[in-house]
Motif scaffolding. Structure first.
Motif, PDB file in Angstrom:
ATOM      1  N   LEU A 108      11.967  24.880  31.802  1.00  0.00           N
ATOM      2  CA  LEU A 108      11.501  26.094  32.472  1.00  0.00           C
ATOM      3  C   LEU A 108      12.641  26.811  33.182  1.00  0.00           C
ATOM      4  O   LEU A 108      12.759  28.035  33.111  1.00  0.00           O
ATOM      5  CB  LEU A 108      10.397  25.757  33.473  1.00  0.00           C
ATOM      6  N   THR A 109      13.492  26.057  33.890  1.00  0.00           N
ATOM      7  CA  THR A 109      14.578  26.697  34.624  1.00  0.00           C
ATOM      8  C   THR A 109      15.643  27.244  33.671  1.00  0.00           C
ATOM      9  O   THR A 109      16.205  28.307  33.917  1.00  0.00           O
ATOM     10  CB  THR A 109      15.202  25.737  35.654  1.00  0.00           C
ATOM     11  N   VAL A 115      10.949  26.812  39.606  1.00  0.00           N
ATOM     12  CA  VAL A 115       9.741  26.011  39.786  1.00  0.00           C
ATOM     13  C   VAL A 115       9.658  25.631  41.256  1.00  0.00           C
ATOM     14  O   VAL A 115      10.589  25.029  41.798  1.00  0.00           O
ATOM     15  CB  VAL A 115       9.758  24.752  38.888  1.00  0.00           C
ATOM     16  N   GLU A 116       8.556  26.013  41.897  1.00  0.00           N
ATOM     17  CA  GLU A 116       8.341  25.719  43.314  1.00  0.00           C
ATOM     18  C   GLU A 116       7.173  24.751  43.446  1.00  0.00           C
ATOM     19  O   GLU A 116       6.088  25.006  42.914  1.00  0.00           O
ATOM     20  CB  GLU A 116       8.022  27.004  44.080  1.00  0.00           C
ATOM     21  N   LEU A 117       7.415  23.635  44.134  1.00  0.00           N
ATOM     22  CA  LEU A 117       6.386  22.625  44.328  1.00  0.00           C
ATOM     23  C   LEU A 117       6.131  22.470  45.823  1.00  0.00           C
ATOM     24  O   LEU A 117       7.057  22.182  46.582  1.00  0.00           O
ATOM     25  CB  LEU A 117       6.830  21.288  43.716  1.00  0.00           C
ATOM     26  N   LEU A 127      12.408  34.671  37.064  1.00  0.00           N
ATOM     27  CA  LEU A 127      13.437  35.285  37.904  1.00  0.00           C
ATOM     28  C   LEU A 127      13.686  36.749  37.593  1.00  0.00           C
ATOM     29  O   LEU A 127      14.069  37.508  38.480  1.00  0.00           O
ATOM     30  CB  LEU A 127      14.744  34.493  37.791  1.00  0.00           C
ATOM     31  N   SER A 128      13.446  37.192  36.353  1.00  0.00           N
ATOM     32  CA  SER A 128      13.703  38.597  36.029  1.00  0.00           C
ATOM     33  C   SER A 128      12.502  39.489  36.306  1.00  0.00           C
ATOM     34  O   SER A 128      12.665  40.629  36.716  1.00  0.00           O
ATOM     35  CB  SER A 128      14.188  38.752  34.589  1.00  0.00           C
ATOM     36  N   THR A 129      11.285  38.989  36.097  1.00  0.00           N
ATOM     37  CA  THR A 129      10.105  39.837  36.280  1.00  0.00           C
ATOM     38  C   THR A 129       9.382  39.591  37.602  1.00  0.00           C
ATOM     39  O   THR A 129       8.598  40.428  38.038  1.00  0.00           O
ATOM     40  CB  THR A 129       9.078  39.610  35.150  1.00  0.00           C
ATOM     41  N   GLY A 130       9.591  38.417  38.195  1.00  0.00           N
ATOM     42  CA  GLY A 130       8.873  38.061  39.414  1.00  0.00           C
ATOM     43  C   GLY A 130       7.462  37.556  39.156  1.00  0.00           C
ATOM     44  O   GLY A 130       6.761  37.152  40.082  1.00  0.00           O
ATOM     45  N   ARG A 131       7.009  37.577  37.902  1.00  0.00           N
ATOM     46  CA  ARG A 131       5.662  37.078  37.582  1.00  0.00           C
ATOM     47  C   ARG A 131       5.575  35.588  37.864  1.00  0.00           C
ATOM     48  O   ARG A 131       6.550  34.855  37.694  1.00  0.00           O
ATOM     49  CB  ARG A 131       5.322  37.329  36.122  1.00  0.00           C
ATOM     50  N   PHE A 157       8.534  33.841  18.296  1.00  0.00           N
ATOM     51  CA  PHE A 157       9.234  33.289  19.455  1.00  0.00           C
ATOM     52  C   PHE A 157      10.363  34.210  19.848  1.00  0.00           C
ATOM     53  O   PHE A 157      11.195  34.581  19.060  1.00  0.00           O
ATOM     54  CB  PHE A 157       9.803  31.906  19.108  1.00  0.00           C
ATOM     55  N   ARG A 158      10.350  34.616  21.106  1.00  0.00           N
ATOM     56  CA  ARG A 158      11.413  35.449  21.643  1.00  0.00           C
ATOM     57  C   ARG A 158      12.145  34.633  22.697  1.00  0.00           C
ATOM     58  O   ARG A 158      11.567  34.273  23.718  1.00  0.00           O
ATOM     59  CB  ARG A 158      10.818  36.707  22.284  1.00  0.00           C
ATOM     60  N   ARG A 159      13.376  34.307  22.461  1.00  0.00           N
ATOM     61  CA  ARG A 159      14.127  33.459  23.379  1.00  0.00           C
ATOM     62  C   ARG A 159      14.489  34.256  24.640  1.00  0.00           C
ATOM     63  O   ARG A 159      14.982  35.370  24.560  1.00  0.00           O
ATOM     64  CB  ARG A 159      15.404  32.989  22.686  1.00  0.00           C
ATOM     65  N   GLN A 160      14.218  33.642  25.802  1.00  0.00           N
ATOM     66  CA  GLN A 160      14.561  34.290  27.062  1.00  0.00           C
ATOM     67  C   GLN A 160      16.003  33.971  27.406  1.00  0.00           C
ATOM     68  O   GLN A 160      16.445  32.852  27.253  1.00  0.00           O
ATOM     69  CB  GLN A 160      13.662  33.787  28.186  1.00  0.00           C
ATOM     70  N   GLY A 161      16.731  34.968  27.875  1.00  0.00           N
ATOM     71  CA  GLY A 161      18.119  34.732  28.250  1.00  0.00           C
ATOM     72  C   GLY A 161      19.024  34.738  27.024  1.00  0.00           C
ATOM     73  O   GLY A 161      18.629  35.069  25.922  1.00  0.00           O
TER      74      GLY A 161
END
Length: 162
Positions: A108-109, A115-117, A127-131, A157-161
């Motif tokens: 995920l990172t 990721v916030e626990l 990090l880019s959209t804030g969603r 599939f669209r790779r992020q980054g």
């Protein structure tokens, strides 16, 4: 290319807490994945998610995982898992003989998320959209609930980054 050779499995009461399929809902079903900070990849049991299993770099190379008890687990390929929230999301899961889906924090990172626990819940923040995607804390583990539509077909599939 990751050089990790292990995949942590959840043992003890976690298996009792987690039914891989959380429930049937109108037009689909909810599948629960355990958020795993020790997993090198997100993994799923075979045939849990719709879509075609395709070779992945690890399956082509004959690489696999190691359970917490030392047992080897073969990588069988990869499936793209489209799941529902208001925005819609997609995560590639490696297919292996595991008990329940595991969602890799490292994966995920690497894909541009944080990721916030917290004490009672958590979230995945893009990090880019804030969603955000909510996580539920249950019995000491964090769960991502994914709505899988009936007859869901893999999305391109669209790779992020980069």
């Amino acid at each position: 290319q990751n050089t990790f050779s292990g995949l942590n499995s959840l043992l003890d009461d976690a298996e009792v807490l987690l039914g891989a399929v959380a429930g049937e809902t109108r037009g689909g079903r909810v599948v629960e994945a355990v958020v795993d900070s020790g997993a090198v990849h997100s993994v799923t049991p075979p045939s849990l998610f719709p879509g075609r299993v395709c070779p992945s770099p690890w399956s082509r190379a004959g690489r696999g995982y190691r359970a917490a008890n030392g047992t080897g687990i073969k990588n069988l390929g990869q499936v793209q898992v489209p799941f529902g929230t208001a925005e819609g999301h997609q995560i590639p899961f490696q297919v292996a003989e595991v008990e329940q889906p595991l969602l890799s924090v490292a994966h995920l990172t690497a894909a541009g998320n944080r990721v916030e626990l917290g004490h009672t819940d958590g979230r995945v923040v893009n990090l880019s959209t804030g969603r955000t995607i909510a996580l539920e804390r249950r019995g000491g583990v964090y769960i991502l609930k994914m709505f899988i539509a009936d007859g869901a077909a893999p999305l391109p599939f669209r790779r992020q980054g980069a």
